[in-house]
Scaffold this motif. Structure first.
Motif, PDB file in Angstrom:
ATOM      1  N   ARG A 102      11.592 -23.698 -38.644  1.00 24.69           N
ATOM      2  CA  ARG A 102      11.479 -24.389 -37.359  1.00 24.69           C
ATOM      3  C   ARG A 102      12.822 -24.576 -36.665  1.00 24.69           C
ATOM      4  NH1 ARG A 102       6.204 -24.363 -35.636  1.00 24.69           N
ATOM      5  NH2 ARG A 102       4.806 -24.818 -37.386  1.00 24.69           N
TER       6      ARG A 102
ATOM      7  N   GLU B  87      12.546 -19.851 -24.526  1.00 21.64           N
ATOM      8  CA  GLU B  87      11.093 -19.981 -24.599  1.00 21.64           C
ATOM      9  C   GLU B  87      10.552 -19.354 -25.874  1.00 21.64           C
ATOM     10  OE1 GLU B  87       7.201 -20.947 -23.337  1.00 21.64           O
ATOM     11  OE2 GLU B  87       9.197 -21.623 -22.698  1.00 21.64           O
ATOM     12  N   TRP B  88      11.122 -18.206 -26.270  1.00 21.63           N
ATOM     13  CA  TRP B  88      10.695 -17.557 -27.519  1.00 21.63           C
ATOM     14  C   TRP B  88      11.012 -18.429 -28.730  1.00 21.63           C
ATOM     15  CZ3 TRP B  88      13.907 -15.742 -31.518  1.00 21.63           C
ATOM     16  CH2 TRP B  88      13.245 -15.026 -32.523  1.00 21.63           C
ATOM     17  N   GLU B  89      12.196 -19.012 -28.764  1.00 21.38           N
ATOM     18  CA  GLU B  89      12.569 -19.870 -29.889  1.00 21.38           C
ATOM     19  C   GLU B  89      11.690 -21.111 -29.963  1.00 21.38           C
ATOM     20  OE1 GLU B  89      16.650 -20.707 -29.249  1.00 21.38           O
ATOM     21  OE2 GLU B  89      17.374 -18.783 -30.036  1.00 21.38           O
ATOM     22  N   ARG B  90      11.203 -21.569 -28.817  1.00 20.94           N
ATOM     23  CA  ARG B  90      10.397 -22.787 -28.790  1.00 20.94           C
ATOM     24  C   ARG B  90       8.944 -22.521 -29.170  1.00 20.94           C
ATOM     25  NH1 ARG B  90       7.140 -25.321 -25.273  1.00 20.94           N
ATOM     26  NH2 ARG B  90       7.357 -23.609 -23.783  1.00 20.94           N
ATOM     27  N   THR B  91       8.452 -21.302 -28.938  1.00 18.91           N
ATOM     28  CA  THR B  91       7.029 -21.017 -29.149  1.00 18.91           C
ATOM     29  C   THR B  91       6.800 -20.157 -30.391  1.00 18.91           C
ATOM     30  OG1 THR B  91       7.230 -19.162 -27.582  1.00 18.91           O
ATOM     31  CG2 THR B  91       6.482 -21.283 -26.699  1.00 18.91           C
ATOM     32  N   SER B  92       6.896 -18.857 -30.264  1.00 15.71           N
ATOM     33  CA  SER B  92       6.532 -17.939 -31.352  1.00 15.71           C
ATOM     34  C   SER B  92       7.703 -17.501 -32.208  1.00 15.71           C
ATOM     35  CB  SER B  92       5.848 -16.691 -30.773  1.00 15.71           C
ATOM     36  OG  SER B  92       6.738 -15.972 -29.929  1.00 15.71           O
TER      37      SER B  92
ATOM     38  N   TRP C  27       1.592 -16.201 -13.674  1.00 17.04           N
ATOM     39  CA  TRP C  27       2.834 -15.716 -14.272  1.00 17.04           C
ATOM     40  C   TRP C  27       3.082 -14.246 -13.988  1.00 17.04           C
ATOM     41  CZ3 TRP C  27       2.570 -11.676 -17.642  1.00 17.04           C
ATOM     42  CH2 TRP C  27       1.322 -11.403 -18.206  1.00 17.04           C
TER      43      TRP C  27
ATOM     44  N   TYR D 140       7.602 -18.154 -36.144  1.00 15.13           N
ATOM     45  CA  TYR D 140       6.621 -17.331 -36.853  1.00 15.13           C
ATOM     46  C   TYR D 140       7.085 -15.877 -36.935  1.00 15.13           C
ATOM     47  CZ  TYR D 140       3.736 -21.441 -36.018  1.00 15.13           C
ATOM     48  OH  TYR D 140       3.255 -22.732 -35.976  1.00 15.13           O
TER      49      TYR D 140
END
Length: 342
Positions: free
Chosen positions: A132, A100-105, A77, A108
Protein backbone atom coordinates in the motif's frame (compact mmCIF):
# COMPACT_ATOMS: atom_id res chain seq x y z
CA UNK A 1 -54.69 -51.87 -76.23
CA UNK A 2 -55.06 -50.75 -72.63
CA UNK A 3 -56.21 -47.22 -71.84
CA UNK A 4 -53.55 -44.75 -70.61
CA UNK A 5 -53.10 -44.52 -66.89
CA UNK A 6 -54.03 -41.11 -65.44
CA UNK A 7 -52.60 -39.94 -62.15
CA UNK A 8 -53.33 -36.72 -60.29
CA UNK A 9 -51.49 -34.78 -57.59
CA UNK A 10 -53.00 -32.04 -55.46
CA UNK A 11 -50.66 -29.51 -53.79
CA UNK A 12 -51.54 -26.78 -51.30
CA UNK A 13 -49.22 -23.77 -51.54
CA UNK A 14 -49.03 -21.40 -48.52
CA UNK A 15 -52.72 -21.99 -47.76
CA UNK A 16 -53.68 -19.55 -50.53
CA UNK A 17 -53.78 -21.53 -53.77
CA UNK A 18 -54.92 -25.05 -54.54
CA UNK A 19 -53.25 -26.33 -57.69
CA UNK A 20 -53.94 -29.63 -59.41
CA UNK A 21 -51.75 -31.14 -62.10
CA UNK A 22 -52.90 -34.11 -64.18
CA UNK A 23 -50.14 -36.19 -65.67
CA UNK A 24 -50.62 -37.69 -69.10
CA UNK A 25 -53.73 -35.53 -69.41
CA UNK A 26 -54.57 -32.20 -70.87
CA UNK A 27 -56.27 -30.27 -68.02
CA UNK A 28 -55.09 -28.06 -65.11
CA UNK A 29 -57.09 -26.17 -62.52
CA UNK A 30 -56.33 -23.64 -59.74
CA UNK A 31 -58.42 -22.36 -56.87
CA UNK A 32 -57.70 -19.06 -55.02
CA UNK A 33 -58.43 -18.90 -51.28
CA UNK A 34 -58.48 -15.75 -49.10
CA UNK A 35 -57.50 -15.66 -45.41
CA UNK A 36 -60.19 -14.84 -42.90
CA UNK A 37 -59.66 -11.73 -40.70
CA UNK A 38 -59.20 -12.48 -36.98
CA UNK A 39 -62.15 -12.12 -34.70
CA UNK A 40 -62.34 -8.99 -32.54
CA UNK A 41 -60.45 -5.67 -32.76
CA UNK A 42 -56.68 -5.44 -33.36
CA UNK A 43 -54.45 -4.80 -30.30
CA UNK A 44 -53.97 -1.14 -29.28
CA UNK A 45 -56.56 0.02 -31.77
CA UNK A 46 -58.05 2.33 -29.15
CA UNK A 47 -54.78 4.20 -28.46
CA UNK A 48 -54.50 7.76 -29.69
CA UNK A 49 -51.02 7.89 -31.17
CA UNK A 50 -50.99 11.70 -31.12
CA UNK A 51 -51.26 12.01 -27.31
CA UNK A 52 -49.00 9.32 -25.92
CA UNK A 53 -47.99 11.50 -22.95
CA UNK A 54 -51.53 11.27 -21.61
CA UNK A 55 -51.25 7.51 -21.18
CA UNK A 56 -49.98 6.24 -17.84
CA UNK A 57 -47.76 3.50 -19.20
CA UNK A 58 -46.11 5.84 -21.67
CA UNK A 59 -45.80 8.71 -19.21
CA UNK A 60 -43.28 6.66 -17.14
CA UNK A 61 -40.69 6.96 -19.91
CA UNK A 62 -40.43 10.70 -19.40
CA UNK A 63 -38.11 10.42 -16.42
CA UNK A 64 -35.78 8.11 -18.36
CA UNK A 65 -35.61 10.60 -21.20
CA UNK A 66 -34.82 13.33 -18.68
CA UNK A 67 -31.99 11.33 -17.11
CA UNK A 68 -30.60 10.47 -20.55
CA UNK A 69 -30.62 14.14 -21.49
CA UNK A 70 -28.75 15.13 -18.33
CA UNK A 71 -26.19 12.37 -18.86
CA UNK A 72 -25.54 13.47 -22.42
CA UNK A 73 -24.70 17.00 -21.21
CA UNK A 74 -22.08 15.78 -18.71
CA UNK A 75 -18.36 15.90 -19.52
CA UNK A 76 -17.17 12.30 -19.76
CA UNK A 77 -13.59 11.20 -19.31
CA UNK A 78 -13.22 10.14 -22.94
CA UNK A 79 -14.03 13.70 -24.01
CA UNK A 80 -11.57 15.43 -21.66
CA UNK A 81 -8.65 15.00 -24.05
CA UNK A 82 -9.72 18.18 -25.84
CA UNK A 83 -8.57 20.37 -22.96
CA UNK A 84 -5.03 19.01 -23.39
CA UNK A 85 -4.87 19.83 -27.09
CA UNK A 86 -2.52 22.71 -27.86
CA UNK A 87 -1.81 23.49 -31.50
CA UNK A 88 -2.03 19.93 -32.77
CA UNK A 89 -0.08 18.60 -29.76
CA UNK A 90 -1.44 16.49 -26.93
CA UNK A 91 -0.23 17.52 -23.47
CA UNK A 92 -0.76 14.77 -20.85
CA UNK A 93 0.11 15.51 -17.20
CA UNK A 94 2.17 12.43 -16.41
CA UNK A 95 2.56 13.36 -12.76
CA UNK A 96 -1.20 13.40 -12.30
CA UNK A 97 -1.57 10.10 -14.16
CA UNK A 98 1.13 8.48 -12.02
CA UNK A 99 -0.43 9.81 -8.81
CA UNK A 100 -3.82 8.44 -9.82
CA UNK A 101 -2.28 5.05 -10.65
CA UNK A 102 -0.48 4.89 -7.30
CA UNK A 103 -3.71 5.76 -5.50
CA UNK A 104 -5.94 3.21 -7.28
CA UNK A 105 -4.55 0.11 -9.03
CA UNK A 106 -0.83 0.66 -8.45
CA UNK A 107 -0.45 -1.52 -5.32
CA UNK A 108 -2.18 -4.46 -7.00
CA UNK A 109 -0.01 -4.10 -10.13
CA UNK A 110 3.14 -4.06 -7.99
CA UNK A 111 1.93 -7.20 -6.21
CA UNK A 112 1.47 -9.01 -9.55
CA UNK A 113 4.95 -7.98 -10.72
CA UNK A 114 6.48 -9.16 -7.44
CA UNK A 115 4.69 -12.51 -7.77
CA UNK A 116 6.03 -12.83 -11.33
CA UNK A 117 9.60 -12.27 -10.12
CA UNK A 118 9.19 -14.75 -7.25
CA UNK A 119 9.70 -12.15 -4.52
CA UNK A 120 6.99 -13.51 -2.22
CA UNK A 121 7.98 -17.12 -2.84
CA UNK A 122 11.64 -16.59 -1.92
CA UNK A 123 11.24 -14.10 0.93
CA UNK A 124 7.95 -15.08 2.59
CA UNK A 125 7.55 -18.71 1.46
CA UNK A 126 4.61 -17.84 -0.80
CA UNK A 127 2.71 -15.51 1.57
CA UNK A 128 1.75 -12.25 -0.17
CA UNK A 129 0.82 -8.72 0.82
CA UNK A 130 -0.42 -5.66 -1.04
CA UNK A 131 2.26 -2.89 -0.96
CA UNK A 132 0.00 0.00 0.00
CA UNK A 133 2.88 2.39 0.68
CA UNK A 134 4.66 3.64 -2.44
CA UNK A 135 8.38 3.23 -1.81
CA UNK A 136 10.58 5.68 -3.79
CA UNK A 137 14.26 4.72 -3.98
CA UNK A 138 16.86 6.70 -5.92
CA UNK A 139 20.60 6.22 -6.38
CA UNK A 140 22.50 9.44 -6.89
CA UNK A 141 24.78 9.37 -9.94
CA UNK A 142 26.05 12.95 -9.72
CA UNK A 143 24.84 16.33 -8.54
CA UNK A 144 22.18 16.56 -11.24
CA UNK A 145 21.22 12.98 -12.12
CA UNK A 146 19.81 10.10 -10.13
CA UNK A 147 18.67 6.57 -10.98
CA UNK A 148 15.29 5.45 -9.59
CA UNK A 149 14.42 1.93 -8.50
CA UNK A 150 11.06 0.74 -9.77
CA UNK A 151 9.97 -2.91 -10.03
CA UNK A 152 12.71 -4.98 -11.63
CA UNK A 153 14.65 -2.36 -13.59
CA UNK A 154 18.39 -2.87 -14.06
CA UNK A 155 20.86 -1.02 -11.83
CA UNK A 156 24.56 -1.82 -12.14
CA UNK A 157 26.69 -2.43 -9.02
CA UNK A 158 28.73 0.67 -9.87
CA UNK A 159 25.58 2.82 -9.90
CA UNK A 160 24.50 1.35 -6.54
CA UNK A 161 27.85 1.89 -4.79
CA UNK A 162 26.56 4.55 -2.41
CA UNK A 163 23.59 4.40 -0.06
CA UNK A 164 20.32 5.31 -1.84
CA UNK A 165 17.82 7.99 -0.90
CA UNK A 166 14.53 6.43 0.24
CA UNK A 167 11.30 8.41 0.65
CA UNK A 168 7.69 7.48 1.33
CA UNK A 169 4.56 9.12 2.69
CA UNK A 170 4.09 8.60 6.42
CA UNK A 171 2.78 10.34 9.51
CA UNK A 172 5.32 11.93 11.82
CA UNK A 173 4.30 9.76 14.75
CA UNK A 174 4.62 6.48 12.83
CA UNK A 175 7.57 4.06 12.99
CA UNK A 176 9.02 2.00 10.13
CA UNK A 177 11.72 -0.56 9.32
CA UNK A 178 13.56 -0.64 5.97
CA UNK A 179 15.27 -3.78 4.67
CA UNK A 180 17.45 -4.46 1.60
CA UNK A 181 18.28 -8.10 0.85
CA UNK A 182 19.60 -10.27 -1.98
CA UNK A 183 17.98 -13.74 -2.22
CA UNK A 184 20.12 -14.82 -5.20
CA UNK A 185 23.68 -14.13 -4.15
CA UNK A 186 24.56 -16.50 -1.30
CA UNK A 187 27.73 -18.41 -2.17
CA UNK A 188 27.14 -21.48 0.02
CA UNK A 189 23.43 -21.89 0.79
CA UNK A 190 20.85 -21.52 -1.98
CA UNK A 191 18.05 -20.97 0.55
CA UNK A 192 19.82 -18.16 2.42
CA UNK A 193 20.18 -14.46 1.62
CA UNK A 194 22.72 -11.71 2.10
CA UNK A 195 21.37 -8.66 3.91
CA UNK A 196 22.71 -5.39 2.54
CA UNK A 197 20.96 -2.79 4.68
CA UNK A 198 18.57 -2.60 7.66
CA UNK A 199 17.27 0.57 9.31
CA UNK A 200 14.78 0.23 12.18
CA UNK A 201 12.57 2.53 14.25
CA UNK A 202 12.42 5.14 11.48
CA UNK A 203 10.38 8.14 12.71
CA UNK A 204 7.99 9.19 9.98
CA UNK A 205 9.81 9.14 6.64
CA UNK A 206 13.17 10.32 8.00
CA UNK A 207 15.28 7.28 7.12
CA UNK A 208 18.49 9.04 8.14
CA UNK A 209 17.12 9.38 11.69
CA UNK A 210 16.43 5.67 12.09
CA UNK A 211 18.48 3.08 13.96
CA UNK A 212 21.22 1.56 11.77
CA UNK A 213 20.91 -2.16 12.45
CA UNK A 214 23.12 -3.16 9.50
CA UNK A 215 25.03 -0.56 7.50
CA UNK A 216 24.76 -0.38 3.70
CA UNK A 217 26.85 -2.77 1.59
CA UNK A 218 26.98 -2.34 -2.23
CA UNK A 219 25.71 -5.16 -4.45
CA UNK A 220 28.28 -7.83 -5.34
CA UNK A 221 26.73 -10.36 -7.75
CA UNK A 222 29.42 -12.91 -8.53
CA UNK A 223 30.71 -13.17 -12.07
CA UNK A 224 28.92 -15.79 -14.12
CA UNK A 225 25.79 -15.97 -11.94
CA UNK A 226 23.57 -13.73 -14.07
CA UNK A 227 21.11 -11.19 -12.72
CA UNK A 228 20.41 -10.92 -8.99
CA UNK A 229 17.34 -9.41 -7.33
CA UNK A 230 17.93 -6.72 -4.71
CA UNK A 231 14.69 -6.16 -2.82
CA UNK A 232 13.64 -3.27 -0.58
CA UNK A 233 10.94 -4.15 1.98
CA UNK A 234 9.27 -1.48 4.14
CA UNK A 235 7.65 -2.64 7.39
CA UNK A 236 5.11 -0.63 9.39
CA UNK A 237 5.80 -0.87 13.14
CA UNK A 238 3.09 -0.86 15.77
CA UNK A 239 5.50 0.35 18.47
CA UNK A 240 9.26 0.77 19.02
CA UNK A 241 11.14 -2.53 18.65
CA UNK A 242 14.33 -3.62 20.38
CA UNK A 243 16.70 -4.75 17.59
CA UNK A 244 19.65 -5.46 19.89
CA UNK A 245 19.82 -9.13 18.85
CA UNK A 246 19.70 -8.21 15.15
CA UNK A 247 22.35 -5.47 15.18
CA UNK A 248 25.60 -6.12 13.32
CA UNK A 249 28.91 -4.36 14.01
CA UNK A 250 29.57 -1.27 11.93
CA UNK A 251 31.18 -1.69 9.51
CA UNK A 252 30.35 -5.35 8.91
CA UNK A 253 32.18 -6.96 5.98
CA UNK A 254 31.69 -10.58 7.00
CA UNK A 255 29.47 -12.58 4.65
CA UNK A 256 28.86 -15.11 7.38
CA UNK A 257 27.45 -12.40 9.65
CA UNK A 258 25.33 -11.03 6.79
CA UNK A 259 23.72 -14.40 6.09
CA UNK A 260 20.04 -13.66 6.51
CA UNK A 261 16.49 -14.90 5.96
CA UNK A 262 13.65 -12.42 5.63
CA UNK A 263 11.08 -15.01 6.64
CA UNK A 264 12.77 -15.65 9.99
CA UNK A 265 13.29 -11.94 10.60
CA UNK A 266 9.61 -11.19 9.98
CA UNK A 267 8.39 -14.17 12.00
CA UNK A 268 10.47 -12.96 14.93
CA UNK A 269 8.87 -9.49 14.91
CA UNK A 270 5.52 -10.23 13.25
CA UNK A 271 3.54 -9.16 16.33
CA UNK A 272 4.84 -5.61 16.04
CA UNK A 273 5.42 -5.02 12.31
CA UNK A 274 3.63 -5.52 8.99
CA UNK A 275 5.10 -5.37 5.45
CA UNK A 276 3.69 -2.33 3.66
CA UNK A 277 6.07 -1.27 0.85
CA UNK A 278 8.07 -2.97 -1.88
CA UNK A 279 10.60 -2.05 -4.58
CA UNK A 280 13.40 -4.02 -6.20
CA UNK A 281 15.99 -3.89 -8.97
CA UNK A 282 18.17 -6.38 -10.86
CA UNK A 283 21.93 -6.28 -11.13
CA UNK A 284 24.74 -8.37 -12.59
CA UNK A 285 28.52 -8.36 -12.39
CA UNK A 286 30.66 -5.44 -13.48
CA UNK A 287 34.20 -4.28 -12.67
CA UNK A 288 33.15 -2.60 -9.41
CA UNK A 289 32.29 -6.03 -7.93
CA UNK A 290 35.97 -6.98 -8.05
CA UNK A 291 36.79 -3.95 -5.91
CA UNK A 292 34.04 -4.89 -3.43
CA UNK A 293 35.40 -8.42 -2.98
CA UNK A 294 39.04 -7.34 -2.70
CA UNK A 295 38.79 -4.11 -0.71
CA UNK A 296 35.61 -4.41 1.38
CA UNK A 297 35.08 -8.15 1.85
CA UNK A 298 38.83 -8.88 1.80
CA UNK A 299 38.50 -12.15 -0.09
CA UNK A 300 39.20 -13.64 -3.47
CA UNK A 301 36.56 -12.97 -6.07
CA UNK A 302 34.64 -16.12 -7.02
CA UNK A 303 34.11 -16.67 -10.72
CA UNK A 304 31.55 -19.14 -12.03
CA UNK A 305 32.13 -20.59 -15.48
CA UNK A 306 30.42 -23.32 -17.42
CA UNK A 307 32.64 -26.17 -18.62
CA UNK A 308 31.05 -27.73 -21.65
CA UNK A 309 31.50 -31.51 -21.88
CA UNK A 310 33.35 -32.82 -24.96
CA UNK A 311 31.22 -33.70 -27.94
CA UNK A 312 30.35 -37.39 -27.95
CA UNK A 313 30.95 -39.40 -31.13
CA UNK A 314 29.95 -43.05 -31.43
CA UNK A 315 32.62 -45.59 -32.47
CA UNK A 316 33.74 -45.16 -36.06
CA UNK A 317 32.23 -47.49 -38.62
CA UNK A 318 34.47 -49.23 -41.12
CA UNK A 319 31.83 -48.97 -43.83
CA UNK A 320 29.74 -45.84 -43.02
CA UNK A 321 26.75 -46.63 -45.18
CA UNK A 322 24.12 -43.86 -45.19
CA UNK A 323 26.26 -41.39 -43.20
CA UNK A 324 26.91 -37.73 -44.19
CA UNK A 325 29.61 -36.97 -46.73
CA UNK A 326 31.89 -35.46 -44.07
CA UNK A 327 31.42 -38.34 -41.68
CA UNK A 328 35.16 -38.96 -41.30
CA UNK A 329 35.73 -35.38 -40.08
CA UNK A 330 34.40 -36.46 -36.68
CA UNK A 331 37.38 -38.72 -36.14
CA UNK A 332 40.24 -36.49 -37.22
CA UNK A 333 43.33 -36.47 -35.05
CA UNK A 334 44.04 -32.78 -35.67
CA UNK A 335 42.30 -29.90 -33.89
CA UNK A 336 41.31 -28.20 -37.12
CA UNK A 337 37.88 -26.60 -37.20
CA UNK A 338 35.51 -28.78 -39.14
CA UNK A 339 32.32 -27.75 -40.81
CA UNK A 340 29.15 -29.52 -41.74
CA UNK A 341 26.20 -31.18 -40.02
CA UNK A 342 27.17 -34.31 -38.12
Amino acid sequence: MAAPLIRGVTLRVRAEFRVTWIYRGFGTSATCCRRVAPLGPMPNMDIDMKNLDDLEKYRSYTRYLKVAGEESRKVHWWKTYRQYLNQDEVSIPLDEVKAEWERTSGPYDIQKVAEHYGVYQDLFHGATFVPRIVLRVQYSLDEEHSLPVHRGNVVTPFEATSQPEVTFEAEESSLWTLLLTNPDGHLRDNDAEYVHWIVGNIPGNAVQSGEQICHYLPPFPAKGTGYHRFIFILFKQERPIDFTEDCLPSPCHSLESRTFQTFDFYRKHQDHMTPAGLAFFQSQWDNSVTHTFHQLLNMKEPVFEYDRPPVYHPPQKKYPHGEPVRYLDRYRDSQETTYGIY
